[in-house]
Scaffold this motif. Structure first.
Motif, PDB file in Angstrom:
ATOM      1  N   ASP A  58       0.851  -1.182   0.000  1.00  0.00           N
ATOM      2  CA  ASP A  58       0.000   0.000   0.000  1.00  0.00           C
ATOM      3  C   ASP A  58       0.892   1.239   0.000  1.00  0.00           C
ATOM      4  O   ASP A  58       2.010   1.209   0.511  1.00  0.00           O
ATOM      5  CB  ASP A  58      -0.877  -0.021   1.259  1.00  0.00           C
ATOM      6  CG  ASP A  58      -1.866   1.123   1.329  1.00  0.00           C
ATOM      7  OD1 ASP A  58      -2.233   1.685   0.269  1.00  0.00           O
ATOM      8  OD2 ASP A  58      -2.302   1.456   2.442  1.00  0.00           O
ATOM      9  N   LEU A  87      -0.013  -0.721  -4.182  1.00  0.00           N
ATOM     10  CA  LEU A  87      -1.474  -0.711  -4.072  1.00  0.00           C
ATOM     11  C   LEU A  87      -1.909   0.679  -3.638  1.00  0.00           C
ATOM     12  O   LEU A  87      -1.345   1.225  -2.694  1.00  0.00           O
ATOM     13  CB  LEU A  87      -1.951  -1.703  -3.000  1.00  0.00           C
ATOM     14  CG  LEU A  87      -1.597  -3.171  -3.182  1.00  0.00           C
ATOM     15  CD1 LEU A  87      -2.010  -3.957  -1.948  1.00  0.00           C
ATOM     16  CD2 LEU A  87      -2.280  -3.733  -4.412  1.00  0.00           C
ATOM     17  N   SER A  88      -2.892   1.247  -4.333  1.00  0.00           N
ATOM     18  CA  SER A  88      -3.373   2.561  -3.911  1.00  0.00           C
ATOM     19  C   SER A  88      -4.754   2.844  -4.465  1.00  0.00           C
ATOM     20  O   SER A  88      -5.128   2.336  -5.528  1.00  0.00           O
ATOM     21  CB  SER A  88      -2.417   3.660  -4.386  1.00  0.00           C
ATOM     22  OG  SER A  88      -2.886   4.917  -3.931  1.00  0.00           O
ATOM     23  N   SER A  89      -5.490   3.668  -3.742  1.00  0.00           N
ATOM     24  CA  SER A  89      -6.783   4.127  -4.251  1.00  0.00           C
ATOM     25  C   SER A  89      -6.569   5.281  -5.227  1.00  0.00           C
ATOM     26  O   SER A  89      -7.459   5.646  -5.978  1.00  0.00           O
ATOM     27  CB  SER A  89      -7.684   4.556  -3.095  1.00  0.00           C
ATOM     28  OG  SER A  89      -6.999   5.457  -2.268  1.00  0.00           O
ATOM     29  N   LYS A  90      -5.362   5.848  -5.236  1.00  0.00           N
ATOM     30  CA  LYS A  90      -5.023   6.908  -6.188  1.00  0.00           C
ATOM     31  C   LYS A  90      -4.624   6.279  -7.518  1.00  0.00           C
ATOM     32  O   LYS A  90      -3.946   5.265  -7.542  1.00  0.00           O
ATOM     33  CB  LYS A  90      -3.826   7.729  -5.685  1.00  0.00           C
ATOM     34  CG  LYS A  90      -4.093   8.531  -4.449  1.00  0.00           C
ATOM     35  CD  LYS A  90      -2.797   9.209  -4.051  1.00  0.00           C
ATOM     36  CE  LYS A  90      -3.010  10.409  -3.169  1.00  0.00           C
ATOM     37  NZ  LYS A  90      -1.741  11.121  -2.950  1.00  0.00           N
ATOM     38  N   ASP A  91      -5.035   6.897  -8.609  1.00  0.00           N
ATOM     39  CA  ASP A  91      -4.736   6.317  -9.917  1.00  0.00           C
ATOM     40  C   ASP A  91      -4.021   7.324 -10.815  1.00  0.00           C
ATOM     41  O   ASP A  91      -4.123   7.262 -12.025  1.00  0.00           O
ATOM     42  CB  ASP A  91      -6.048   5.840 -10.571  1.00  0.00           C
ATOM     43  CG  ASP A  91      -5.792   4.924 -11.757  1.00  0.00           C
ATOM     44  OD1 ASP A  91      -4.674   4.379 -11.856  1.00  0.00           O
ATOM     45  OD2 ASP A  91      -6.703   4.772 -12.588  1.00  0.00           O
ATOM     46  N   ASP A  95       1.575   9.265  -9.216  1.00  0.00           N
ATOM     47  CA  ASP A  95       1.692   8.190  -8.226  1.00  0.00           C
ATOM     48  C   ASP A  95       2.359   6.961  -8.828  1.00  0.00           C
ATOM     49  O   ASP A  95       3.216   6.340  -8.218  1.00  0.00           O
ATOM     50  CB  ASP A  95       0.309   7.818  -7.683  1.00  0.00           C
ATOM     51  CG  ASP A  95      -0.372   8.994  -7.005  1.00  0.00           C
ATOM     52  OD1 ASP A  95       0.190   9.513  -6.034  1.00  0.00           O
ATOM     53  OD2 ASP A  95      -1.453   9.391  -7.471  1.00  0.00           O
ATOM     54  N   LYS A  96       1.958   6.622 -10.046  1.00  0.00           N
ATOM     55  CA  LYS A  96       2.538   5.460 -10.720  1.00  0.00           C
ATOM     56  C   LYS A  96       4.021   5.692 -11.030  1.00  0.00           C
ATOM     57  O   LYS A  96       4.849   4.804 -10.844  1.00  0.00           O
ATOM     58  CB  LYS A  96       1.770   5.151 -12.005  1.00  0.00           C
ATOM     59  CG  LYS A  96       0.371   4.647 -11.730  1.00  0.00           C
ATOM     60  CD  LYS A  96      -0.384   4.365 -13.008  1.00  0.00           C
ATOM     61  CE  LYS A  96      -1.793   3.875 -12.684  1.00  0.00           C
ATOM     62  NZ  LYS A  96      -2.556   3.537 -13.870  1.00  0.00           N
ATOM     63  N   TYR A 107       1.511  -1.468 -10.504  1.00  0.00           N
ATOM     64  CA  TYR A 107       0.638  -0.626  -9.696  1.00  0.00           C
ATOM     65  C   TYR A 107      -0.779  -1.159  -9.839  1.00  0.00           C
ATOM     66  O   TYR A 107      -1.269  -1.296 -10.956  1.00  0.00           O
ATOM     67  CB  TYR A 107       0.737   0.789 -10.272  1.00  0.00           C
ATOM     68  CG  TYR A 107       0.157   1.889  -9.430  1.00  0.00           C
ATOM     69  CD1 TYR A 107       0.991   2.698  -8.679  1.00  0.00           C
ATOM     70  CD2 TYR A 107      -1.205   2.151  -9.430  1.00  0.00           C
ATOM     71  CE1 TYR A 107       0.480   3.743  -7.938  1.00  0.00           C
ATOM     72  CE2 TYR A 107      -1.721   3.195  -8.681  1.00  0.00           C
ATOM     73  CZ  TYR A 107      -0.869   3.988  -7.933  1.00  0.00           C
ATOM     74  OH  TYR A 107      -1.376   5.016  -7.196  1.00  0.00           O
ATOM     75  N   THR A 109      -4.750  -0.530  -8.637  1.00  0.00           N
ATOM     76  CA  THR A 109      -5.632   0.447  -8.016  1.00  0.00           C
ATOM     77  C   THR A 109      -6.663  -0.280  -7.163  1.00  0.00           C
ATOM     78  O   THR A 109      -7.237  -1.281  -7.588  1.00  0.00           O
ATOM     79  CB  THR A 109      -6.345   1.285  -9.099  1.00  0.00           C
ATOM     80  OG1 THR A 109      -5.351   1.876  -9.933  1.00  0.00           O
ATOM     81  CG2 THR A 109      -7.182   2.384  -8.483  1.00  0.00           C
ATOM     82  N   LYS A 110      -6.836   0.224  -5.928  1.00  0.00           N
ATOM     83  CA  LYS A 110      -7.841  -0.351  -5.034  1.00  0.00           C
ATOM     84  C   LYS A 110      -9.190   0.292  -5.336  1.00  0.00           C
ATOM     85  O   LYS A 110      -9.225   1.467  -5.651  1.00  0.00           O
ATOM     86  CB  LYS A 110      -7.470  -0.089  -3.568  1.00  0.00           C
ATOM     87  CG  LYS A 110      -6.177  -0.758  -3.155  1.00  0.00           C
ATOM     88  CD  LYS A 110      -5.944  -0.714  -1.662  1.00  0.00           C
ATOM     89  CE  LYS A 110      -5.483   0.621  -1.168  1.00  0.00           C
ATOM     90  NZ  LYS A 110      -5.054   0.635   0.230  1.00  0.00           N
ATOM     91  N   PHE A 112      -9.161  -3.732  -5.796  1.00  0.00           N
ATOM     92  CA  PHE A 112      -8.741  -4.647  -6.850  1.00  0.00           C
ATOM     93  C   PHE A 112      -9.631  -5.879  -6.823  1.00  0.00           C
ATOM     94  O   PHE A 112     -10.279  -6.173  -5.819  1.00  0.00           O
ATOM     95  CB  PHE A 112      -7.271  -5.056  -6.682  1.00  0.00           C
ATOM     96  CG  PHE A 112      -6.924  -5.442  -5.272  1.00  0.00           C
ATOM     97  CD1 PHE A 112      -7.265  -6.690  -4.764  1.00  0.00           C
ATOM     98  CD2 PHE A 112      -6.273  -4.539  -4.434  1.00  0.00           C
ATOM     99  CE1 PHE A 112      -6.961  -7.037  -3.459  1.00  0.00           C
ATOM    100  CE2 PHE A 112      -5.962  -4.883  -3.124  1.00  0.00           C
ATOM    101  CZ  PHE A 112      -6.313  -6.139  -2.636  1.00  0.00           C
TER     102      PHE A 112
END
Length: 136
Positions: A58, A87-91, A95-96, A107, A109-110, A112
Motif C-alpha cells: 500500500d 497498491l493505492s486508491s489513487k490512480d 503516483d505510478k 501498480y 488500483t484499489k 482490486f
C-alpha cells in the motif's frame, strides 16, 4: 498464519485490515502462501523473516509509507530482485511514476479484484522463478 502450497510466497502490506484480509483470501484461493504486514516497519521485519517472492505494498500508510518501504526493500541486495506491486486508491500518473522511481514493478488500483491480484502474482511470480515467455 502461513500455509504451505505449491504457489508463491506473497507479502501483503496494507494498513487496512479489510484490504489485507481480502488479499489474503484471494491469494490463498489461488494456492499461494500469504504473509500479512500492517505497515512499513512491520513489513521490513517480515521481508527478512519470510523472504517473500512477491510483495504487494500500500502507498498511504502511517509511520513509513509505501514509497519509503519499497525503497528500503530495494536497497537491500538480498531483496532487490523481489518484485513489488504498489497498491493505492489513487490512480494518478504521478503516483505510478513515483512508484517506478522507488523500484516497484507495477501498480494496482484499489479496490482490486481477485483476478487482478492473481494475474499480478502469475506475471511477477513467473518472472521471479525464471519462467520466461517464448515470445520474450
Amino acid at each position: 498464519m502461513i500455509t504451505t502450497g505449491s504457489g508463491f510466497k506473497v507479502l501483503v502490506i496494507d494498513d487496512s485490515n479489510t484490504i489485507r484480509r481480502s488479499a489474503e483470501i484471494f491469494l490463498k484461493q489461488g494456492g499461494h502462501d500469504v504473509v500479512l504486514a500492517e505497515d512499513g516497519f512491520d513489513a521490513l521485519a517480515k521481508v527478512n523473516d519470510h523472504q517473500p517472492q512477491l510483495i504487494f505494498c500500500d502507498i498511504l500508510m502511517p509511520r513509513l509509507d509505501g514509497y519509503q518501504t519499497c525503497a528500503i526493500i530495494k536497497r537491500n541486495a538480498r531483496f532487490a530482485g523481489v518484485p513489488v506491486v504498489m497498491l493505492s486508491s489513487k490512480d494518478g500518473v504521478f503516483d505510478k511514476a513515483r512508484g517506478r522511481m522507488v523500484g516497484s514493478q507495477d501498480y494496482l488500483t484499489k479496490p482490486f479484484t481477485k483476478d487482478q491480484l492473481l494475474q499480478a502474482v502469475q506475471q511477477f511470480g513467473e518472472a521471479r522463478s525464471g519462467v520466461i515467455d517464448a515470445g520474450s
